[in-house]
Design an enzyme around this catalytic site. Structure first.
Site, short mmCIF file in Angstrom:
data_model
loop_
_atom_site.label_atom_id
_atom_site.label_comp_id
_atom_site.label_asym_id
_atom_site.label_seq_id
_atom_site.Cartn_x
_atom_site.Cartn_y
_atom_site.Cartn_z
N LYS A 9 27.16 2.85 -4.11
CA LYS A 9 26.99 1.91 -5.50
C LYS A 9 25.45 2.65 -6.10
O LYS A 9 25.18 3.69 -5.40
CB LYS A 9 26.56 1.05 -5.03
N TYR A 49 34.55 -7.87 -10.28
CA TYR A 49 33.21 -8.86 -9.87
C TYR A 49 34.34 -9.99 -9.98
O TYR A 49 33.55 -10.70 -9.45
CB TYR A 49 32.53 -8.38 -9.54
N ASN A 112 22.31 -3.06 -2.60
CA ASN A 112 22.99 -2.74 -0.82
C ASN A 112 24.21 -1.54 -0.73
O ASN A 112 24.64 -1.76 0.31
CB ASN A 112 23.73 -3.68 -0.75
N HIS A 115 29.86 -0.88 -1.04
CA HIS A 115 30.62 -1.86 -1.40
C HIS A 115 32.13 -1.88 -0.39
O HIS A 115 32.52 -0.45 -0.58
CB HIS A 115 31.60 -2.60 -2.81
N GLU A 126 41.71 -3.56 -5.33
CA GLU A 126 41.54 -2.62 -5.27
C GLU A 126 41.67 -1.72 -5.91
O GLU A 126 40.86 -0.83 -6.90
CB GLU A 126 40.20 -3.37 -4.63
P1 GTP Z 1 31.34 -6.30 -0.98
O1 GTP Z 1 31.25 -5.58 -0.42
O2 GTP Z 1 30.22 -5.55 -2.28
O3 GTP Z 1 31.44 -7.23 -1.92
O4 GTP Z 1 29.70 -7.75 -0.07
P2 GTP Z 1 29.96 -7.89 0.70
O5 GTP Z 1 31.30 -8.60 0.40
O6 GTP Z 1 28.96 -7.90 2.07
O7 GTP Z 1 29.78 -9.10 -0.04
P3 GTP Z 1 29.75 -10.41 -1.14
O8 GTP Z 1 31.62 -10.28 -2.08
O9 GTP Z 1 29.30 -12.35 -0.44
O10 GTP Z 1 29.10 -10.29 -2.30
C1 GTP Z 1 29.91 -9.22 -2.90
C2 GTP Z 1 28.30 -8.79 -3.89
O11 GTP Z 1 27.09 -9.46 -4.52
C3 GTP Z 1 26.51 -7.86 -2.26
O12 GTP Z 1 27.58 -6.96 -2.04
C4 GTP Z 1 25.45 -8.19 -3.71
O13 GTP Z 1 25.74 -6.94 -3.87
C5 GTP Z 1 25.93 -9.04 -4.66
N1 GTP Z 1 25.33 -9.86 -3.77
C6 GTP Z 1 25.54 -10.76 -3.08
N2 GTP Z 1 24.84 -11.60 -2.84
C7 GTP Z 1 23.72 -11.23 -3.51
C8 GTP Z 1 22.47 -12.45 -3.56
O14 GTP Z 1 22.28 -13.22 -3.60
N3 GTP Z 1 21.82 -11.37 -5.05
C9 GTP Z 1 21.76 -10.51 -5.79
N4 GTP Z 1 21.14 -9.96 -6.47
N5 GTP Z 1 23.07 -10.46 -5.27
C10 GTP Z 1 24.12 -10.71 -4.68
MG MG Z 2 32.73 -9.14 -0.94
#
Ligand code: GTP
Ligand code: MG
Length: 138
Positions: A9, A49, A112, A115, A126
Site C-alpha cells: 500500500k 474495494y 496498514n 492487502h 482480484e
Molecule cells: P485487506 O487485506 O486490506 O483486505 O485487509 P483485511 O482483510 O485485514 O481487512 P478488511 O478487509 O476488513 O478491511 C480492508 C481494509 O480497510 C483494511 O486493510 C484497512 O486498510 C481498511 N480498514 C479496515 N478497518 C478500518 C478502519 O476502522 N478505519 C480505516 N481508516 N480503515 C480501515
Molecule cells: Mg480484506
C-alpha cells in the site's frame, strides 16, 4: 498450487519498504509470479474495494489507496492465501503478531502497509482485476 493477490500500500511504498515486504513473502516460501508498480485512480480504488462500499471508512480507504503508488503482486505457493495472511498479520497493527509485516511496518488500521486476498475465490477475482494471464510467470 494456489495464488493470491497482494498489494503493498502507499504508506509502505512511500517509506521505501517494498523490498523488505517482498523479502518477507519470499522467506515464507511464497513466489512472486507477477509484480507491477501502479498509481490507482480514486475510481479504480473504489471498484477494487466495492465490497466495503457501505463501511464508514470507505472514503478514507479509497482516498488512501489512490494517494500514492502501490505495488500489486501475485504470490504463489501451497496454501498461498492463508500463508500470505499469516505473514501480513492482523488488520490492526496493535493486534498483529510480532514479526508480521503489519506489526513491523503498519502505521494504523487504515494505513496498514499491505492487502491480501481473503479466500481463493476472491483471489482469482482480484488477480484478474490487475493482471492478464500472460503477465503471470510461475
Ligand atoms: P485487506 O487485506 O486490506 O483486505 O485487509 P483485511 O482483510 O485485514 O481487512 P478488511 O478487509 O476488513 O478491511 C480492508 C481494509 O480497510 C483494511 O486493510 C484497512 O486498510 C481498511 N480498514 C479496515 N478497518 C478500518 C478502519 O476502522 N478505519 C480505516 N481508516 N480503515 C480501515
Ligand atoms: Mg480484506
Amino acid at each position: 498450487i494456489e495464488r493470491t493477490l497482494s498489494i503493498i500500500k502507499p504508506d509502505a511504498t512511500r517509506r521505501n519498504l517494498t523490498g523488505k515486504i517482498a523479502a518477507k513473502f519470499e522467506e515464507a516460501g511464497l513466489r512472486i509470479v507477477a509484480q507491477k508498480r501502479i498509481l490507482l485512480t480514486r475510481a479504480q480504488a473504489e471498484k477494487f474495494y466495492e465490497v466495503h462500499a457501505a463501511r464508514p471508512f470507505f472514503g478514507e480507504l479509497t482516498d488512501f489507496m489512490a494517494s500514492g503508488p502501490v505495488v500489486v503482486q501475485v504470490l504463489e505457493g501451497e496454501g498461498a492465501v492463508l500463508k500470505n495472511r499469516e505473514v501480513m498479520g492482523a488488520t490492526n497493527p496493535k493486534d498483529a503478531a510480532p514479526g508480521t509485516i503489519r506489526a513491523e511496518f503498519a502505521e494504523s488500521v487504515g494505513e496498514n502497509s499491505v492487502h491480501g486476498s481473503d479466500a481463493p475465490e476472491t483471489a482469482a477475482q482480484e488477480i484478474a482485476f490487475f493482471f492478464s494471464g500472460l503477465e503471470l510467470v510461475g
